[in-house]
Design a protein around this motif. Sequence first.
Motif, PDB file in Angstrom:
ATOM      1  N   HIS A  42      -7.108  43.223 -34.268  1.00 13.94           N
ATOM      2  CA  HIS A  42      -6.664  41.974 -34.894  1.00 13.94           C
ATOM      3  C   HIS A  42      -7.668  41.445 -35.907  1.00 13.94           C
ATOM      4  O   HIS A  42      -8.814  41.894 -35.996  1.00 13.94           O
ATOM      5  N   LYS A  43      -7.218  40.434 -36.667  1.00 12.40           N
ATOM      6  CA  LYS A  43      -8.112  39.702 -37.556  1.00 12.40           C
ATOM      7  C   LYS A  43      -9.130  38.923 -36.719  1.00 12.40           C
ATOM      8  O   LYS A  43      -8.998  38.827 -35.488  1.00 12.40           O
ATOM      9  N   THR A  44     -10.097  38.329 -37.379  1.00 11.47           N
ATOM     10  CA  THR A  44     -11.214  37.784 -36.613  1.00 11.47           C
ATOM     11  C   THR A  44     -11.426  36.286 -36.817  1.00 11.47           C
ATOM     12  O   THR A  44     -12.545  35.796 -36.681  1.00 11.47           O
ATOM     13  N   GLY A  45     -10.354  35.547 -37.090  1.00  7.96           N
ATOM     14  CA  GLY A  45     -10.528  34.109 -37.163  1.00  7.96           C
ATOM     15  C   GLY A  45      -9.357  33.391 -37.785  1.00  7.96           C
ATOM     16  O   GLY A  45      -8.468  34.004 -38.387  1.00  7.96           O
ATOM     17  N   HIS A  46      -9.358  32.067 -37.630  1.00  2.65           N
ATOM     18  CA  HIS A  46      -8.291  31.227 -38.176  1.00  2.65           C
ATOM     19  C   HIS A  46      -8.793  29.793 -38.240  1.00  2.65           C
ATOM     20  O   HIS A  46      -9.733  29.397 -37.541  1.00  2.65           O
ATOM     21  N   TRP A  47      -8.150  28.995 -39.087  1.00  4.68           N
ATOM     22  CA  TRP A  47      -8.484  27.574 -39.155  1.00  4.68           C
ATOM     23  C   TRP A  47      -8.258  26.924 -37.792  1.00  4.68           C
ATOM     24  O   TRP A  47      -7.396  27.349 -37.005  1.00  4.68           O
TER      25      TRP A  47
ATOM     26  N   GLU B 122     -13.749  35.528 -34.069  1.00  3.02           N
ATOM     27  CA  GLU B 122     -13.431  36.104 -32.767  1.00  3.02           C
ATOM     28  C   GLU B 122     -13.212  37.622 -32.831  1.00  3.02           C
ATOM     29  O   GLU B 122     -12.100  38.105 -32.623  1.00  3.02           O
ATOM     30  N   PRO B 123     -14.259  38.386 -33.059  1.00  2.00           N
ATOM     31  CA  PRO B 123     -14.092  39.845 -33.005  1.00  2.00           C
ATOM     32  C   PRO B 123     -13.819  40.316 -31.578  1.00  2.00           C
ATOM     33  O   PRO B 123     -14.186  39.643 -30.599  1.00  2.00           O
ATOM     34  N   GLY B 124     -13.182  41.470 -31.481  1.00  2.00           N
ATOM     35  CA  GLY B 124     -12.906  42.033 -30.157  1.00  2.00           C
ATOM     36  C   GLY B 124     -12.759  43.539 -30.225  1.00  2.00           C
ATOM     37  O   GLY B 124     -12.434  44.109 -31.271  1.00  2.00           O
TER      38      GLY B 124
END
Length: 440
Positions: free
Chosen positions: A350-355, A385-387
């Motif tokens: 997944h992507k690693t962040g959001h507002w 938020e990397p995973g």
Amino acid sequence: MNCDLYHTRRVALFNQLPVGSFVILAGYQQKVRSKNIKYHFRQDNDFLYLTGFNEPDAVALLSADSRYDSGFKYTLLCRPKDHAQEVSFGERAGVQGAINTFNADEAHDIAELESVLLAQLDTHQHLFVSDELGRFSDRVFSWMNHQRLTAGFDVIKHHRTLTPLSKILHPIRVIKSTAEVNQIKAAVNASIDGHKAVMRACKPGVNEAELAATFNFTIAKYGATDVAYPNIVASGNNACCLHYEENCCIVEDGQILLIDAGAELNHYASDITRSYPVNGKFTEAQSTIYQLVLDALDAAIEKVKPGASWNSLYETCMEVMAKGLLELGLLSGNIDDIMKDESYKRFTVHKTGHWLGMDVHDVGPYHDNNDRWRKLEPGMTFTIEPGIYIPLSATDVPQAYRGMGIRIEDDILVTQTGYENLSVAVPRTINQIESIMQGQ
């Protein structure tokens, strides 16, 4: 009730609208859970942001009007006072309360919506609508065209434009005021103690549901009566489902527990994830993957400053994790090819962040008006938020790594000179986690 705050927001919005604008803001309606049992009401955030009105079945109208100092008239339509209903379901502001408490210039019974709206729409040329759930999607065009279709043949016809209000409002909401930042910090602080409580309570044989309840119990002490999203308390292979919400399994010795949980306080969200061993002690394989994810997170956080590109945070996380996975032998080839063909996505997903704001995945564009990645600005709040996720089905991966999902997520504020990690007080290093889980 800080009426000045909402008035200031409405003025800021209207100042960005063209002359002759008319705004329709649709609030949410209350939903039925079963028969006469209703879900807890949650207002539409755009509506709440501009009005502060937190009752079901309301509509706000902003109509350009030079008779008012602000340049527009603010009309609120809501449920009338009803003694019997209020005894059963709580007090209502009513029409007079909409004026006295919520500073509406004018207020009406919601049953009068169509007649009031059509009368005010009159000569306005530009219609902006906020109606997230499509409450009036079958009526908007008839409202737009009403004057044109009913006016006399020799009367000037008004051919109106229709624009989603989100196009104007959501970019405004990306930059948080000091008051909003303080609300987010309060929600984060409640979540910090919630996560610490779950770490202390986690042990083999406990149910995921009990850990989820531990989080909720702890944040309630701060006045947080709700979470920003359903708690994700995922043990073992469950963590490889990104939005696992069942929270129904017994956590087992040797597993990693991933908990993604955030309090909502005064309508502002927090969003924090931690991953740690159920028994309080990382295995070598677990610590290797965990440290890799933490290194990626910290490398991305260090990139945060005004002027940095939004996507640079994702790119940094992917580069760190791809190199680490290659060194472990979980990826093959050379790093340039891996980055080019994005083969790392098998494990990073997944992507690693959001507002972050009133919505946990808060609104607003990630690109500028030229379709380039947006540059960071002071007042932006977001997650990083990397995973890494290695499901049991990955039989080509050494067994020690299988059935493991590790995500680490912090809430970040962009400051004038760099960043503030709002959630750093939740144990995040291996030593910090093992110490708190072992009662030290």
